[in-house]
Scaffold this active site. Structure first.
Site, PDB file in Angstrom:
ATOM      1  N   VAL A 280       1.014  -1.009   0.084  1.00  6.92           N
ATOM      2  CA  VAL A 280      -0.004  -0.106  -0.253  1.00  6.92           C
ATOM      3  C   VAL A 280       1.003   1.308   0.122  1.00  6.92           C
ATOM      4  CG1 VAL A 280      -1.425   1.427   1.472  1.00  6.92           C
ATOM      5  CG2 VAL A 280      -1.921  -1.075   0.928  1.00  6.92           C
ATOM      6  N   ILE A 283       2.731   1.669  -3.495  1.00  2.00           N
ATOM      7  CA  ILE A 283       1.836   2.085  -4.679  1.00  2.00           C
ATOM      8  C   ILE A 283       1.111   3.566  -4.450  1.00  2.00           C
ATOM      9  CG2 ILE A 283      -0.267   1.754  -5.756  1.00  2.00           C
ATOM     10  CD1 ILE A 283       1.914   0.009  -6.692  1.00  2.00           C
ATOM     11  N   ASP A 327      -2.649  20.829 -43.855  1.00  5.88           N
ATOM     12  CA  ASP A 327      -3.196  21.050 -45.156  1.00  5.88           C
ATOM     13  C   ASP A 327      -2.971  22.505 -45.522  1.00  5.88           C
ATOM     14  OD1 ASP A 327      -4.008  20.671 -47.591  1.00  5.88           O
ATOM     15  OD2 ASP A 327      -6.149  20.454 -46.916  1.00  5.88           O
ATOM     16  N   ASP A 622      -9.072  18.392 -42.816  1.00 10.18           N
ATOM     17  CA  ASP A 622     -10.348  18.526 -42.617  1.00 10.18           C
ATOM     18  C   ASP A 622     -11.297  17.836 -43.744  1.00 10.18           C
ATOM     19  OD1 ASP A 622      -9.642  19.706 -44.795  1.00 10.18           O
ATOM     20  OD2 ASP A 622     -10.015  21.815 -44.108  1.00 10.18           O
ATOM     21  N   ASP A 626      -7.502  13.301 -45.718  1.00 15.39           N
ATOM     22  CA  ASP A 626      -6.727  13.393 -44.644  1.00 15.39           C
ATOM     23  C   ASP A 626      -7.003  12.368 -43.568  1.00 15.39           C
ATOM     24  OD1 ASP A 626      -5.610  15.853 -45.543  1.00 15.39           O
ATOM     25  OD2 ASP A 626      -7.485  17.028 -44.858  1.00 15.39           O
ATOM     26  N   ASN A 688       6.041   8.349  -0.993  1.00 13.53           N
ATOM     27  CA  ASN A 688       5.830   6.984  -0.752  1.00 13.53           C
ATOM     28  C   ASN A 688       6.954   6.139  -0.448  1.00 13.53           C
ATOM     29  OD1 ASN A 688       3.186   7.701  -1.765  1.00 13.53           O
ATOM     30  ND2 ASN A 688       2.829   5.733  -2.467  1.00 13.53           N
ATOM     31  N   GLU A 691       7.508   6.529   2.906  1.00 14.73           N
ATOM     32  CA  GLU A 691       6.724   5.496   3.743  1.00 14.73           C
ATOM     33  C   GLU A 691       7.405   4.196   3.785  1.00 14.73           C
ATOM     34  OE1 GLU A 691       2.942   6.059   1.732  1.00 14.73           O
ATOM     35  OE2 GLU A 691       2.664   8.259   2.455  1.00 14.73           O
ATOM     36  N   ASP A 720      -0.963  13.340   0.556  1.00 14.51           N
ATOM     37  CA  ASP A 720      -0.395  12.998  -1.002  1.00 14.51           C
ATOM     38  C   ASP A 720      -1.131  13.942  -1.873  1.00 14.51           C
ATOM     39  OD1 ASP A 720       1.626  11.601  -0.041  1.00 14.51           O
ATOM     40  OD2 ASP A 720       1.213   9.897  -1.020  1.00 14.51           O
TER      41      ASP A 720
END
Length: 881
Positions: A280, A283, A327, A622, A626, A688, A691, A720
Site C-alpha cells: 500500500v 503504490i 493542409d 479537414d 486526410d 511513498n 513511507e 499526498d
C-alpha cells in the site's frame, strides 16, 4: 463499376442497366440495395459506456489496488481499510469515465451535421431521397450548393464546377465535362466524374451513379484509414511503463519482507500484514486520480476555448508534439479566393486585397480598369438575389472586389441586361456575355489567357484600342504571375451599335488585362508559426495544390523565408517511397517544410517516416483525403465547422472555431500539464518512498512500527493527493513556449528526477525514523505514542515536501509553487483533515490515534521542518533538479 470515366455515356448506362429519361424503378432499387447495400460508409460506432468503463479500469495501478483491497479484507478482515482502497479506485475510474464520455457526446453532436439528401430520377419522376438510399444506376440531379452523395459519371453539364479540396486537396473549383478519358487518367483529372463528399460550386448537371458506399473513392480512403491501428499516446505509454515499474518494485518489497520475516521466525499473519502495508505504501494511490484530474482540467480549459479533446491523454501528447503537419486550403488560408493582382495597360497592381477603396481613386480614371470591372460583374454567374451570395469562388471574388470599390453589382446587371451567354466549358476555356447598354451592345469575355487572346485583335492602351502587337510579352507576364502561385483570368471586351450574330460575338475583341487571384493566408497564422518555431516545433505544409501556390502561401505565413531555395518544396512525384526508404530521399524529406501535389497514401507514408525518426506528429486535416493520416498521427486534429464528418470521426482533437491558432493554446496547455505531471509524480513517489523505507527500516532496526496500513492509506489520500492536485493547478512557467519540445522517448522520470525522488524521500525518512528512534530510545515512550509522533512527523514532512518541487534555478521564496494559492489551500486543508481525524472517534480509533503533549508536538514540528531544510541543502548543492 470499373473505369466509367474511360467510357462514353451509352455504354455506362447500358452496363448499369438504367434509363437516362426514366431512371430506376422502386423495385429495382430494392433489389440493388440488397445486392450493394446502403450508400453508407462503415464507421466505428461511438464507444459504449461499458467500453469506456472497462478502458478506465485497464490500468496496472488499479489492478494492484484491487489486489491490495482483496488481501486486506482476507487476511486482516479490516473493512474500513478495504473500503478506503475501493473508494480510491472508484474516484479514479469515475473521473476518467465522465471526462471521456463528455468528449464522445461532443463528437456525436457534430456527427449529426453529416446527414444529406439527394435529388434523383425514379419511375420517371424527380424525387428527393435520403442519400443513403442511392444505388448504382440511379440518375441524380445536382446543382450549386449540393454535396455530391455518390461517385457518378456525368451525362450532361451546364457550367458545372466542383470543389474537390476535401478529396484531392486542390483548392480551386474543377470545371467538368462529359467526354470520355484515358484509362490512365489520375483521380484529380477525371473531369467527367463527380465524387462522394465533394461540393457543387456552380452550375448544374445530370449524372448516373456508378459506385456507392465502400466502393466510392471516399469509401476506399476510409477503408485505408480503418486498417491503421489507433496509436497509444506517449503519456499512456509512459504512465503504463511507470506503473509496471512500481508493480515490480512492490513485488520485490513484499517478497523481501516475507522472506526475512520467515527467516526470523515471525508469525506468518504478521508477515503478510506487513507486506500488505508495504504494498500500500509503495503504490501511489493518488497517481491515477491526480493525473486524471490534471488532464481533465486541461481538457475542460481547452473546451472553453472551443478545442474539443476526445481523449484526455491527447492533452499531454500535444505538449510533446514536435512536428505539425497541416493542409493548406482552409487551415493556413481563408479558403476563399481574393483579387490579388491587376495588370492592364502598363499598370501592375499587386497585393490589392490589402488595399482600401481610397487607393483606387486615381486608378478609376483608367478606361481599361473600368472596363475590366464592368466585365468582371456582367460576365459573372454569381446569384445576387439571395441573402448569401453563391457561386464559383473566382466569380465571388470579382463581385466582392467590385463591392469593395463601392459599386453595386445588382444595379449594374439591371442596367445592362444580358441578351446572350456563352458558358464556360473545358474546350473553349472562356465565358462570354452579350449585354444591352445605353449606346447599343457590349460583349464581355473572361477566361484563360491563351483562349481569350485568340479572339483579340486590339488592346486597350492610353484609353483607346490599339493593335495588339505584344502578345508574347503578355504571355511572359502571365507565366510570371502563375509562377507566383496566382490563378490568372484574362478579360476582353467590345462595343457595337448593332446586336452581333452569335457566331460573331467573339470576333475582333479588345484585350483589357488580367486579374490574378489567390486564396490568402489567414491573418493570424503567421504569428502562430513564429511561436511554434520559438517552441522548437516544425510546421510542415502537405497539400494537393500547385507547388507555386504552396510556395507563395508558405512565404506569406513565414513557413519559408523570402530567400529560401525552392528545394525545400517537394513535389508528390518525388515521393517514391520504397520498402526501404532511400537515405538521400529520407534526409531531403525530413528537411523539407512544404509538400505539394501529395496523395493520401503519400501523406500516410510521410507521417510514418516522421514517427520512424522518433518524432511526435500532430496532423491537421479537414477533408476525406486526410483521414488515413489523421489516424496514423500521434494526434489527429480536425476542423469542427469546415471539416468533413469522416475527418472529425478520425481525429483526436476538434477545433470548433476552425482556427489554426487554437493549437498554440493547446500545445502550451499540454506542456504545462506534462510539467505538472512530472512534479506530482516526483512528489508522490518521494512521499511513498519515505513511507516504504520508514516501515522497512524500523522493522530491520527492531523499532516500533512508525506507520500502520490504514495510516499509510490515509496519508496517501490526504497529504499526498491534495498537494499533488494543487501542483496540477499551476499556470505553468512563463517561458514554456520558448523551450524545445521533449524528446519523444524521454520518460516521465529522467535519471535526474529519480535521483531527486530518492533524495527527497530519504530526507523525509530521516525525519520519521529519527523521531521514531529518539522517542523510543531517548524519551522511552509507549509504542502508540511513538507511532503517532512518527505519523504526524510524516504528515508535516510530506506537506512541506511540495516546496521541493520548484526548479533549483529559481528562488525558494519566489517561484511558481510558492505563488500558487492552490498549494497553500491544499496544505491548510490537509492539516484541517488530519487534526479533525483525531476528534472523530471512529476515525481516530481506525487510525490508532492518541493524544500528544505540547512537547511531543514541538518535536514533531522540528523533525518535520528538518526534512525540508535537509532537502534544500542537497538541492542547493546540485543533487536534485
Amino acid at each position: 463499376m470499373s473505369d466509367p470515366f474511360s467510357l462514353s455515356i451509352k455504354p455506362v448506362v447500358r452496363n448499369l442497366n438504367s434509363d437516362t429519361n426514366y431512371g430506376l424503378t422502386e423495385t429495382e432499387v430494392k433489389q440493388r440495395i440488397k445486392k450493394f447495400g446502403k450508400n453508407e460508409i462503415a464507421t466505428k460506432g461511438p464507444k459504449t459506456k461499458w467500453k469506456i468503463l472497462i478502458d478506465q479500469c485497464n490500468d496496472p495501478i488499479i489492478f494492484i489496488l484491487v489486489a491490495a483491497a482483496v488481501l486486506t479484507f482476507l487476511f486482516n478482515d479490516d473493512l474500513p481499510e478495504t473500503i478506503a482502497i475501493i473508494t480510491v479506485i472508484l474516484i479514479t475510474v469515475g473521473i476518467g469515465f465522465i471526462m471521456e464520455l463528455q468528449g464522445i457526446r461532443s463528437l456525436e453532436a457534430l456527427r449529426k451535421m453529416g446527414i444529406t439528401e439527394s435529388t434523383v430520377l425514379r419511375d420517371g419522376k424527380v424525387k428527393t431521397i435520403k442519400s443513403s438510399l442511392l444505388v448504382p444506376g440511379d440518375i441524380i440531379l445536382i446543382e450549386a450548393g449540393d454535396v455530391v452523395s455518390a461517385d457518378a459519371r456525368l451525362m450532361s453539364v451546364d457550367n458545372l464546377a466542383i470543389k474537390e479540396a476535401s478529396l484531392t486537396g486542390e483548392s480551386r473549383a474543377i470545371h467538368k465535362h462529359i467526354n470520355p478519358l484515358s484509362k490512365n487518367t489520375l483521380l484529380s483529372d477525371r473531369k467527367n466524374m463527380v465524387f462522394k463528399g465533394t461540393t457543387v460550386e456552380q452550375g448544374s448537371a445530370k449524372a448516373i451513379v456508378t459506385d456507392t458506399g465502400q466502393n466510392t473513392q471516399l469509401g476506399k480512403i476510409e477503408q485505408m484509414g480503418s486498417t491503421i491501428e489507433d496509436q497509444r499516446t506517449p503519456l499512456e505509454k509512459k504512465l503504463n511503463g511507470l506503473s509496471k515499474w512500481l508493480i515490480y518494485l512492490t513485488l520485490i518489497f513484499a517478497i523481501l519482507i516475507i522472506f526475512t520475516g520467515y527467516l526470523r521466525g515471525l508469525d506468518m499473519l504478521f508477515i503478510i500484514e506487513t507486506a500488505v502495508a508495504l504494498a500500500v505504501a509503495a503504490i501511489p494511490e493518488g497517481l491515477p486520480v491526480v493525473a486524471t484530474i490534471a488532464l481533465a482540467r486541461g481538457m475542460l480549459k481547452l473546451s472553453k476555448r472551443k478545442v474539443i479533446i476526445k481523449k484526455m491523454e491527447a492533452v499531454e501528447t500535444l505538449g510533446a508534439t514536435n512536428i505539425i503537419c497541416t493542409d493548406k486550403t482552409g487551415t493556413l488560408t481563408e479558403d476563399k479566393m481574393q483579387v490579388h493582382t491587376l495588370v492592364f495597360e502598363d499598370e501592375v497592381l499587386s497585393e490589392i486585397h490589402n488595399k482600401d477603396s481610397v487607393y483606387f481613386q486615381d486608378i478609376k480614371k483608367s478606361k481599361a480598369f473600368n472596363t475590366m470591372l464592368m466585365t468582371s460583374v456582367l460576365c459573372n454567374n454569381v446569384f445576387l438575389n439571395t441573402e448569401e451570395m453563391r457561386g464559383d469562388s473566382i466569380e465571388l471574388a470579382l463581385i466582392q472586389f467590385a463591392e469593395k470599390l463601392n459599386l453595386n453589382p445588382k444595379k449594374i446587371k439591371d442596367n445592362n441586361p444580358e441578351e446572350l451567354e456563352i458558358p464556360f466549358n473545358t474546350t473553349s476555356k472562356l465565358m462570354a456575355t452579350l449585354n444591352t447598354t445605353k449606346n447599343g451592345f457590349a460583349v464581355h469575355v473572361k477566361g484563360a489567357f491563351e483562349s481569350v487572346i485568340n479572339h483579340c485583335d486590339t488592346i486597350f492602351k492610353g484609353g483607346k484600342a490599339q493593335e495588339f502587337k505584344n502578345k508574347k510579352e503578355w504571355s511572359n507576364r502571365i507565366n510570371d504571375l502563375a509562377s507566383q502561385g496566382l490563378r490568372v483570368l484574362a478579360f476582353a471586351h467590345k462595343s457595337q451599335d448593332v446586336k452581333p450574330e452569335k457566331e460573331q460575338v467573339l470576333a475582333q475583341l479588345t484585350f483589357v488585362g488580367v486579374i490574378g487571384f489567390l486564396d490568402p493566408a489567414r491573418e493570424d497564422v503567421k504569428a502562430t508559426i513564429k511561436v511554434f518555431k520559438e517552441a522548437g516545433i516544425k510546421v510542415v505544409m502537405i497539400t494537393g495544390d500547385h507547388p507555386e501556390t504552396a510556395k507563395k502561401i508558405a512565404k506569406e505565413i513565414g513557413l519559408l523565408s523570402k530567400n529560401e531555395a525552392s528545394k525545400t518544396i517537394i513535389h508528390g512525384n518525388e515521393l517514391q517511397f520504397e520498402e526501404e526508404t532511400n537515405n538521400i530521399l529520407e534526409t531531403k524529406v525530413l528537411n523539407a517544410s512544404v509538400f505539394a501535389r501529395v496523395t493520401p497514401e503519400q501523406k500516410l507514408k510521410l507521417i510514418a517516416l516522421y514517427q520512424k525518426n522518433d518524432n511526435v506528429v500532430g496532423m491537421f486535416g479537414d477533408g476525406i483525403n486526410d483521414i488515413p493520416a489523421l489516424r496514423k498521427a500521434d494526434i489527429g486534429i480536425a476542423m469542427g465547422i469546415r471539416g468533413t464528418q469522416a475527418a472529425r470521426e478520425a481525429a483526436d482533437i476538434i477545433l470548433k472555431s476552425d482556427k489554426f491558432t487554437g493549437m498554440e493554446l493547446a500545445i502550451s496547455q499540454g506542456r504545462a500539464v506534462f510539467d505538472h505531471i512530472r512534479q506530482f509524480v516526483v512528489y508522490l513517489l518521494s512521499c511513498n518512498l519515505a513511507e516504504v523505507v520508514s516501515v522497512g527500516l524500523a522493522a530491520l532496526l527492531a523499532l516500533p512500527a512508525p506507520l500502520l496500513p490504514l495510516q499509510i492509506l490515509f496519508l496517501n489520500l490526504v497529504t499526498d493527493i491534495f498537494p499533488a492536485l494543487a501542483l496540477g493547478m499551476g499556470k505553468g512557467e512563463v517561458d514554456i513556449m520558448q523551450r524545445p519540445p521533449r524528446k519523444a522517448k524521454e520518460p516521465i522520470m529522467t535519471t535526474k528526477r529519480w535521483k531527486s525522488t530518492i533524495i527527497f524521500g530519504l530526507c523525509i525518512t530521516a525525519a520519521v525514523v529519527g523521531i521514531n528512534a529518539y522517542a523510543h530510545l531517548a524519551l522511552q515512550l509507549s509504542d502508540k505514542v511513538i507511532n503517532n509522533m512518527a505519523f504526524y512527523t510524516l504528515v508535516v514532512a510530506q506537506l512541506l515536501n511540495v516546496f521541493n518541487m520548484a526548479e533549483r534555478k529559481v528562488s525558494f521564496f519566489n517561484n511558481e509553487i510558492v505563488k500558487n494559492p492552490w498549494v497553500w489551500s491544499a496544505i491548510i486543508l490537509s492539516l484541517i483533515i488530519t487534526i479533525s481525524a483525531y476528534f472523530i472517534g471512529p476515525v481516530a480509533k481506525a487510525l490508532f490515534l492518541t493524544k500528544l503533549s505540547t512537547a511531543q508536538i514541538a518535536w514533531v514540528i522540528l523533525f518535520g521542518f528538518g526534512s525540508l531544510v535537509l532537502s534544500q541543502i542537497f538541492k542547493r548543492l546540485g543533487g536534485t533538479f
